[in-house]
Scaffold this motif. Structure first.
Motif: not given
Length: 499
Positions: A247-248, A251, A277-278, A434-435, A437-439, A458
Motif C-alpha cells: 500500500a501507499t 491508500d 486499506g493496510e 491485497r485486493e 485491503a485496497r477496497e 505494510d
C-alpha cells in the motif's frame, strides 16, 4: 535404493497419477513438489502400502515389491510420517515408539528394555527435552515429529517419507527438524520430502521432482536450478507474482480497530491499531501470543482488561457473535478443526455466518454466491453443492475466506492463511488479500513464514511472551524480526497509529 516406475492410480474413474516415475538414492533427500492435487501424497501412499497402484512397479534394491498393507511396506524398510501425526497423546514416548512391537520378557512387556532402547534412539537424534516416560501430549509439535522419526528408526526404516513435515511448525522449529533430516541422510537413509515451502526444499534436498496434474514434469538437481524454475514448472507463473505491491500512504484510511492496554491470561498491555486499506503483519515465535491476539480481538478468548474500539465505537467483544456484528472476521489457524463443516457443501459453509448472525448481513442469493466463489477463485468440480471435505487444502481455505466476504466485514484477521496450501493457491490468496485491503478493509495477517510476512505487510508488529516487542516498517529484514521475537532488541516504526 528405490525406483517407482510408471505409477498409475485412479479414484472413482478420476485419474490421480498417470505414469509417474521416481527414484531415490541412499543418503539423499529427494524433494517432491507440486500444487495441491498434483498427486504427491497419493504417490507416497502407494509406496507406503496405504493404497495399491492400478499399474506400475516398485523396486527396492532392484527387487520388485508390492505392498497390500502398510505393515508390509514397513517390513521392507519403508516408513511414512504424515502431516497429521499418528501418535497416541496420552501414552508415553516409549509406548508410542514401540506400539505393536513391544519387547517382552517371560510373556510380559519389558518396560525397562523398551525405555532403554527409546533413550538410545533419542540420543542418536540429539533429542533434548524428550524422555522415554514423557507423555506425548506434553510435547510441542516439533518434538512430536522427532518421536515419529525415532519410531521409524526403531522399525529399521531405510526409506523415510516425510509428507509436509513442517506445515504446523514455527520458523525456529523448522530449523530443528531440518538438522534432524540432515542427520538421517548422513546415516544413509533415503528421504522423500514433500513440502510446499521452497526455501526448505532448496536448503535440504539434492534433487527436486515436480508433479503437475498427476504427471511427472521434471526432476532437477537442486544445485542446478532455482525457485523461479521450480515455480514455473509447477504453476506456469513467475515467483515475483507471489506478492502484490504494498500500500501507499494515500491508500490508507482511518483506524478501523484500536486496542490500548489489552490483556488477559495470555496477553499483556497490547497496543495495536489497524487502519482501512493496510495489511499489518504479526510475527513472533510459537507461543508468543500471535493466535491469542487474534482470538482476543474476535472474542473467542476475550480481553479482560484494556480498551478496544471498532469503527470508532468502543467495544470489547466477549464472544465471537459480538465481534461479527461489529464487523470483525477471523480466518482461523486450523481450518479443518475451527473453520469448516467438512461434511457440508461449499454453499452451506459459505453462508454459515450470514445465516447464524442474521443481524450482520443478508445471505447472498444464488447469483451473488456464484460471484463470490468466482472472486476467491474456487476450483470445485461439484460446484457450490460439493462437500468441502473433498476439496484441496487451498480450496478449503478459499471457502473459509468466501464465508467472511459474504458477511462484508470491516476488519479481517488471518491466522496462518496459507498453511498447507500449494504455491498456486498461495499466490491467489495473496492477491485476494491485497485486493481486499485496497477496497478499504483493515487486515491483520499472522504467519510463521517470514518471507510471506515481509512480502505482504505494510508494517510488521512483533510479539514475544504475550507482549508487543516492537514494530517494523515495510521491507524489514528477517534478522530484524527475529531479533525482536527473541528479545534481542526493540524498534518501532515512525508511523501514525503504530502499535
Amino acid at each position: 535404493m528405490l525406483t517407482m516406475r510408471d505409477m498409475t492410480k485412479s479414484f472413482l474413474g478420476t485419474p490421480v497419477l498417470q505414469g509417474v516415475t521416481l527414484d531415490l538414492r541412499p543418503g539423499e533427500v529427494h524433494a517432491i513438489v507440486g500444487e495441491n492435487g498434483a498427486g504427491k501424497s497419493t504417490l507416497m501412499k502407494l509406496l507406503a502400502g496405504e493404497y495399491q497402484p492400478d499399474s506400475g512397479r516398485i523396486e527396492i534394491d532392484g527387487v520388485p515389491r508390492s505392498f497390500s498393507h502398510p505393515a508390509e511396506a514397513q517390513a521392507a524398510g519403508v516408513g511414512i510420517i504424515h502431516q497429521e501425526l499418528a501418535l497416541l497423546p496420552d501414552r508415553t514416548v516409549a509406548q508410542n515408539i514401540f506400539l505393536g512391537r513391544e519387547p517382552t520378557r517371560r510373556g510380559l512387556v519389558d518396560r525397562a528394555a523398551m525405555e532403554r532402547r527409546t533413550a538410545e534412539l533419542l540420543g542418536e537424534l540429539d533429542a533434548r527435552g524428550i524422555g522415554p516416560r514423557t507423555v506425548v501430549r506434553d510435547l510441542t509439535v516439533a518434538r512430536q515429529q522427532t518421536v515419529e522419526v525415532a519410531k521409524a528408526l526403531a522399525a529399521d526404516v531405510r526409506i523415510l517419507v516425510m509428507d509436509e513435515p513442517t506445515a504446523a511448525l514455527a520458523e525456529h522449529e523448522v530449523a530443528v527438524l531440518s538438522d534432524l533430516v540432515r542427520r538421517l541422510a548422513a546415516r544413509g537413509l533415503g528421504v522423500l520430502y514433500v513440502s510446499h515451502r521452497l526455501r526448505e526444499v532448496f536448503d535440504l534436498s539434492q534433487r527436486i521432482t515436480v508433479l503437475k496434474d498427476g504427471r511427472h514434469v521434471t526432476t532437477l538437481d537442486t544445485a542446478a536450478t532455482s525457485p523461479e524454475d521450480i515455480v514455473r514448472a509447477m504453476v506456469g507463473r513467475e515467483l515475483n507474482a507471489y506478492y502484490p505491491p504494498l500500500a501507499t500512504p494515500r491508500d490508507v484510511g482511518d483506524a478501523q480497530l484500536t486496542v490500548s492496554g489489552g490483556g488477559n491470561d495470555r496477553l499483556t498491555d497490547i497496543a495495536l491499531s489497524l487502519r482501512a486499506g493496510e495489511i499489518v503483519g504479526i510475527a513472533g515465535l510459537q507461543g508468543s501470543g500471535r493466535s491469542a491476539l487474534a482470538r482476543a480481538l474476535f472474542g473467542a478468548a476475550p480481553f479482560t482488561r484494556g480498551t478496544m474500539t471498532v469503527g470508532g465505537r468502543q467495544l470489547r467483544p466477549r464472544r465471537p457473535r459480538e465481534a461479527i456484528r461489529a464487523g470483525i472476521a477471523l480466518v482461523p489457524e486450523d481450518r479443518k478443526a475451527e473453520g469448516l463443516a467438512l461434511r457440508q457443501s461449499v454453499r452451506d459453509n459459505t453462508l454459515l455466518v450470514t445465516r447464524a448472525v442474521p443481524a450482520r448481513k443478508r445471505p447472498p442469493d444464488a447469483q451473488a454466491l456464484a460471484e463470490l466463489l468466482r472472486r476467491v477463485r474456487l476450483v470445485a468440480r461439484g460446484g457450490a453443492g460439493q462437500e468441502v471435505r473433498y476439496l484441496s487444502g487451498g480450496n478449503q481455505q478459499k471457502v473459509v475466506i468466501a464465508r467472511w466476504l459474504a458477511a462484508r466485514p470491516r476488519v479481517l484477521l488471518f491466522d496462518e492463511p496459507t498453511r498447507g496450501v500449494d504455491v498456486g493457491a498461495k499466490a491467489a490468496i495473496h492477491t485476494l488479500v491485497r485486493e481486499l485491503a485496497r477496497e478499504g478493509l483493515a487486515v491483520l495477517l499472522i504467519s510463521s513464514e517470514l518471507p510471506e510476512l515481509i512480502g505482504m505487510s505494510d508494517r510488521v508488529v512483533v510479539m514475544a511472551e504475550g507482549r508487543v516487542a516492537g514494530e517494523l516498517p515495510a521491507g524489514a529484514s528477517e534478522e530484524d524480526i527475529m531479533r525482536l521475537a527473541t528479545g534481542g532488541g526493540s524498534r518501532r516504526a515512525p508511523t501514525a497509529g503504530a502499535a
